[in-house]
Write a protein that holds these residues in place. Structure first.
Motif, PDB file in Angstrom:
ATOM      1  N   TYR A  75     -27.737  -8.492  -5.957  1.00 50.95           N
ATOM      2  CA  TYR A  75     -28.902  -9.565  -5.308  1.00 50.95           C
ATOM      3  C   TYR A  75     -30.248  -9.249  -4.975  1.00 50.95           C
ATOM      4  O   TYR A  75     -30.599 -10.157  -5.004  1.00 50.95           O
ATOM      5  CB  TYR A  75     -27.643 -10.359  -4.021  1.00 50.95           C
ATOM      6  N   ALA A  76     -29.652  -7.810  -4.129  1.00 52.66           N
ATOM      7  CA  ALA A  76     -30.734  -7.295  -4.209  1.00 52.66           C
ATOM      8  C   ALA A  76     -31.759  -6.780  -5.176  1.00 52.66           C
ATOM      9  O   ALA A  76     -33.172  -7.203  -4.580  1.00 52.66           O
ATOM     10  CB  ALA A  76     -30.541  -5.593  -2.970  1.00 52.66           C
ATOM     11  N   TRP A 118     -26.592 -16.626  -4.577  1.00 51.23           N
ATOM     12  CA  TRP A 118     -26.535 -16.244  -5.358  1.00 51.23           C
ATOM     13  C   TRP A 118     -25.083 -16.530  -4.245  1.00 51.23           C
ATOM     14  O   TRP A 118     -24.793 -16.347  -3.494  1.00 51.23           O
ATOM     15  CB  TRP A 118     -26.059 -15.229  -5.998  1.00 51.23           C
ATOM     16  N   SER A 119     -23.750 -16.901  -5.436  1.00 56.03           N
ATOM     17  CA  SER A 119     -22.433 -16.832  -4.730  1.00 56.03           C
ATOM     18  C   SER A 119     -20.937 -15.735  -5.440  1.00 56.03           C
ATOM     19  O   SER A 119     -22.067 -15.280  -6.654  1.00 56.03           O
ATOM     20  CB  SER A 119     -22.161 -18.114  -4.440  1.00 56.03           C
ATOM     21  N   HIS A 120     -20.281 -15.160  -5.160  1.00 55.54           N
ATOM     22  CA  HIS A 120     -19.549 -14.984  -5.378  1.00 55.54           C
ATOM     23  C   HIS A 120     -19.056 -15.595  -6.682  1.00 55.54           C
ATOM     24  O   HIS A 120     -18.966 -15.196  -8.153  1.00 55.54           O
ATOM     25  CB  HIS A 120     -17.982 -14.116  -4.727  1.00 55.54           C
ATOM     26  N   ARG A 148     -22.730  -0.513  -8.870  1.00 54.39           N
ATOM     27  CA  ARG A 148     -22.700  -0.448  -7.556  1.00 54.39           C
ATOM     28  C   ARG A 148     -22.437  -1.748  -6.108  1.00 54.39           C
ATOM     29  O   ARG A 148     -22.096  -1.080  -4.866  1.00 54.39           O
ATOM     30  CB  ARG A 148     -24.631   0.030  -6.788  1.00 54.39           C
ATOM     31  N   GLY A 149     -22.412  -3.054  -7.019  1.00 55.96           N
ATOM     32  CA  GLY A 149     -21.858  -3.754  -6.294  1.00 55.96           C
ATOM     33  C   GLY A 149     -22.890  -4.640  -5.945  1.00 55.96           C
ATOM     34  O   GLY A 149     -23.590  -5.039  -6.505  1.00 55.96           O
ATOM     35  N   GLU A 150     -22.120  -5.900  -5.463  1.00 54.89           N
ATOM     36  CA  GLU A 150     -22.956  -6.902  -5.731  1.00 54.89           C
ATOM     37  C   GLU A 150     -23.670  -7.189  -4.555  1.00 54.89           C
ATOM     38  O   GLU A 150     -24.516  -8.207  -5.244  1.00 54.89           O
ATOM     39  CB  GLU A 150     -21.327  -8.769  -4.914  1.00 54.89           C
ATOM     40  N   GLU A 151     -23.492  -6.876  -3.620  1.00 49.94           N
ATOM     41  CA  GLU A 151     -24.731  -6.802  -2.382  1.00 49.94           C
ATOM     42  C   GLU A 151     -25.986  -6.315  -3.101  1.00 49.94           C
ATOM     43  O   GLU A 151     -26.718  -6.523  -2.887  1.00 49.94           O
ATOM     44  CB  GLU A 151     -24.293  -6.462  -1.270  1.00 49.94           C
ATOM     45  N   CYS A 152     -25.696  -4.800  -3.956  1.00 55.60           N
ATOM     46  CA  CYS A 152     -26.824  -4.559  -4.514  1.00 55.60           C
ATOM     47  C   CYS A 152     -27.804  -5.100  -6.287  1.00 55.60           C
ATOM     48  O   CYS A 152     -28.508  -5.378  -5.638  1.00 55.60           O
ATOM     49  CB  CYS A 152     -26.813  -2.718  -5.143  1.00 55.60           C
ATOM     50  N   ASP A 208     -27.900 -20.741   0.154  1.00 55.88           N
ATOM     51  CA  ASP A 208     -27.602 -19.175  -0.655  1.00 55.88           C
ATOM     52  C   ASP A 208     -27.263 -19.385  -2.444  1.00 55.88           C
ATOM     53  O   ASP A 208     -26.387 -19.628  -3.104  1.00 55.88           O
ATOM     54  CB  ASP A 208     -26.224 -18.214   0.086  1.00 55.88           C
TER      55      ASP A 208
END
Length: 209
Positions: free
Chosen positions: A42-43, A162-164, A36-40, A160
């Motif tokens: 991380y959540a 987690w990062s890219h 779904r994507g990186e932000e998903c 932070d």
């Protein structure tokens, strides 16, 4: 094909089962979130971290709530599905070793400092695998990916977690792993989801000093 396998549950004559400990269900949500994507992703990661903290409050925390491991397994599974679909899944296979020397080395790495009771639960079998070939992977590359996440997560001063860049580093470890590349000091694990049977109990070899 004759190979070697260690287990704390297998009995002589048993057929090995894929994902016997149901690890896929612990890692798959991370792979689905990453899709779904990186932000998903991380959540999902922070939700798992919170859940482990809650379990700890009630003294229910154990190895199965190791969100670092399952997040890394999820990333590896995502990379395998999207870039290496021809490869065997880490979560739906059994692991073998080609020589007794390799088995003994891993036994000492994983259980050398474990309590005697835990060490005695591990048994070694010669396996008859119904396959002509297996996937050969360097487990050190998975360990490298795990260490990236663990060290970052353990650093409380890190703003932070987690990062890219960190996610990319872990994904690159997965790419090297499934491409069959190796680290400076590889430990080779052989992977297969084909039928296999425990034919000989060689546990005495692990007990030799």
């Amino acid at each position: 094909m004759k190979l070697y396998h260690m287990s704390d549950t297998l009995q002589l004559g048993d057929m090995l089962k894929s994902d016997f400990k149901r690890q896929m269900e612990l890692a798959l949500p991370f792979a689905q979130a990453l899709r779904r994507g990186e932000e998903c992703f991380y959540a999902m990661y922070f939700n798992a971290k919170y859940l482990r903290a809650v379990l700890g409050k009630f003294k229910l925390r154990d190895m199965w709530s190791d969100y670092v491991k399952w997040s890394v397994e999820g990333i590896f599974e995502y990379v395998r599905r999207t870039e290496f679909p021809q490869c065997c899944s880490r979560l739906q296979c059994n692991y073998y070793f080609a020589t007794l020397e390799e088995v003994r080395a891993l036994y000492e790495i994983d259980w050398g400092k474990a309590p005697e009771e835990e060490r005695l639960r591990i048994r070694l079998f010669e396996i008859a695998l119904e396959a002509d070939q297996v996937d050969r992977r360097d487990m050190r590359l998975f360990d490298e990916a795990y260490d990236i996440v663990w060290e970052c997560d353990a650093d409380e001063t890190h703003g932070d977690i987690w990062s890219h860049g960190e996610l990319t580093s872990v994904m690159n470890c997965a790419r090297r792993y499934f491409a069959g590349e190796q680290s400076a000091e590889p430990i080779w694990e052989l992977m297969s989801d084909r039928p296999a049977t425990a034919e000989k109990d060689l546990t005495a070899y692990l007990r030799k000093e």
